[in-house]
Design a protein around this motif. Structure first.
Motif, PDB file in Angstrom:
ATOM      1  N   SER A  74     -23.626  97.438  25.106  1.00 27.20           N
ATOM      2  CA  SER A  74     -24.767  96.587  24.758  1.00 27.20           C
ATOM      3  C   SER A  74     -26.072  97.299  25.079  1.00 27.20           C
ATOM      4  N   VAL A  75     -27.140  96.829  24.436  1.00 26.53           N
ATOM      5  CA  VAL A  75     -28.481  97.344  24.702  1.00 26.53           C
ATOM      6  C   VAL A  75     -29.418  96.157  24.809  1.00 26.53           C
ATOM      7  N   ASP A  76     -30.206  96.126  25.875  1.00 22.09           N
ATOM      8  CA  ASP A  76     -31.262  95.133  26.044  1.00 22.09           C
ATOM      9  C   ASP A  76     -32.565  95.918  26.001  1.00 22.09           C
ATOM     10  N   ARG A  77     -33.144  95.994  24.816  1.00 19.49           N
ATOM     11  CA  ARG A  77     -34.348  96.813  24.632  1.00 19.49           C
ATOM     12  C   ARG A  77     -35.506  96.313  25.487  1.00 19.49           C
ATOM     13  N   ALA A  78     -35.655  95.011  25.598  1.00 18.94           N
ATOM     14  CA  ALA A  78     -36.760  94.445  26.386  1.00 18.94           C
ATOM     15  C   ALA A  78     -36.669  94.854  27.857  1.00 18.94           C
ATOM     16  N   GLU A  79     -35.455  94.865  28.400  1.00 18.67           N
ATOM     17  CA  GLU A  79     -35.250  95.247  29.805  1.00 18.67           C
ATOM     18  C   GLU A  79     -35.035  96.747  29.974  1.00 18.67           C
ATOM     19  N   ARG A  80     -34.909  97.447  28.834  1.00 19.63           N
ATOM     20  CA  ARG A  80     -34.632  98.896  28.834  1.00 19.63           C
ATOM     21  C   ARG A  80     -33.345  99.200  29.593  1.00 19.63           C
ATOM     22  N   LEU A  81     -32.305  98.411  29.286  1.00 16.75           N
ATOM     23  CA  LEU A  81     -30.992  98.573  29.907  1.00 16.75           C
ATOM     24  C   LEU A  81     -29.924  98.753  28.836  1.00 16.75           C
ATOM     25  N   ALA A  82     -29.057  99.693  29.054  1.00 12.97           N
ATOM     26  CA  ALA A  82     -27.915  99.897  28.169  1.00 12.97           C
ATOM     27  C   ALA A  82     -26.654  99.853  29.020  1.00 12.97           C
ATOM     28  N   THR A  83     -25.626  99.218  28.512  1.00 13.92           N
ATOM     29  CA  THR A  83     -24.326  99.213  29.160  1.00 13.92           C
ATOM     30  C   THR A  83     -23.427 100.111  28.327  1.00 13.92           C
ATOM     31  N   HIS A 100     -32.151 102.731  19.191  1.00 15.85           N
ATOM     32  CA  HIS A 100     -32.766 101.491  19.685  1.00 15.85           C
ATOM     33  C   HIS A 100     -34.195 101.731  20.180  1.00 15.85           C
TER      34      HIS A 100
END
Length: 175
Positions: A74-83, A100
């Motif tokens: 997954s990628v959370d662009r707003a939090e700048r986190l990728a799993t 992304h």
């Protein structure tokens, strides 16, 4: 392949630089965290497990090939986190993040290693203002030498998270 999912005919392993070689008794190619844990438990019970750094000295150990765990979860662009999964190479991670609009904050010149290898060995990029890659880890799933699966972060099992990060040189970066 035998009943435990371990390949019997094993090709020699060689690192990217070609200066380390090994031949293991078997190779497990797990496709899930649960399969990693099962392979570790099986190797532990059979006495076919040693620390990774000693792999080049032994021919009777089990080698784990994590290429089946190489995806972007997954990628959370707003939090700048990728799993990401442990077997994803830094090259593939960079390509996925770029799609992304994101990038790793720091990266050295070798991108062929897996994310698990990079964070567990203290791989670094350049510049005094940036820590090694493990300093950018916000959480991880760890399979212990006995096959126990631990999920940890700064808030969940922080002692394990801190210890895992220190193995790779974690100095308390983001997360």
């Amino acid at each position: 392949m035998d009943a435990s999912g371990v390949s019997v005919a094993v090709a020699p392993w060689r690192n990217w630089a070609g200066n380390q070689r090994a031949r293991a008794a078997g190779v497990a190619r797990p496709g899930s965290v649960e399969e990693v844990a099962a392979a570790i438990r099986s190797a532990d019970q059979a006495g076919r497990q040693r620390a990774l750094l000693h792999r080049h000295r032994s021919t009777d150990d089990l080698r784990l090939d994590l290429s089946g765990l190489a995806g972007l979860v997954s990628v959370d662009r707003a939090e700048r986190l990728a799993t990401v999964q442990a077997g994803m190479t830094l090259r593939a991670l960079n390509e996925a993040l770029a799609g992304h609009g994101l990038a790793l904050p720091n990266l050295g010149d070798i991108d062929a290693q897996t994310i698990a290898g990079a964070i567990s060995t203290g791989t670094h990029g350049t510049g005094a203002a940036y820590g090694c890659l493990s300093t950018f880890v916000a959480g991880l799933t760890l399979v212990t030498g006995s096959g126990e699966v631990l999920r940890c972060s700064a808030l969940t099992r922080p002692d394990v998270f801190a210890a895992a990060g220190r193995l790779g040189g974690h100095r308390g970066g983001p997360g």
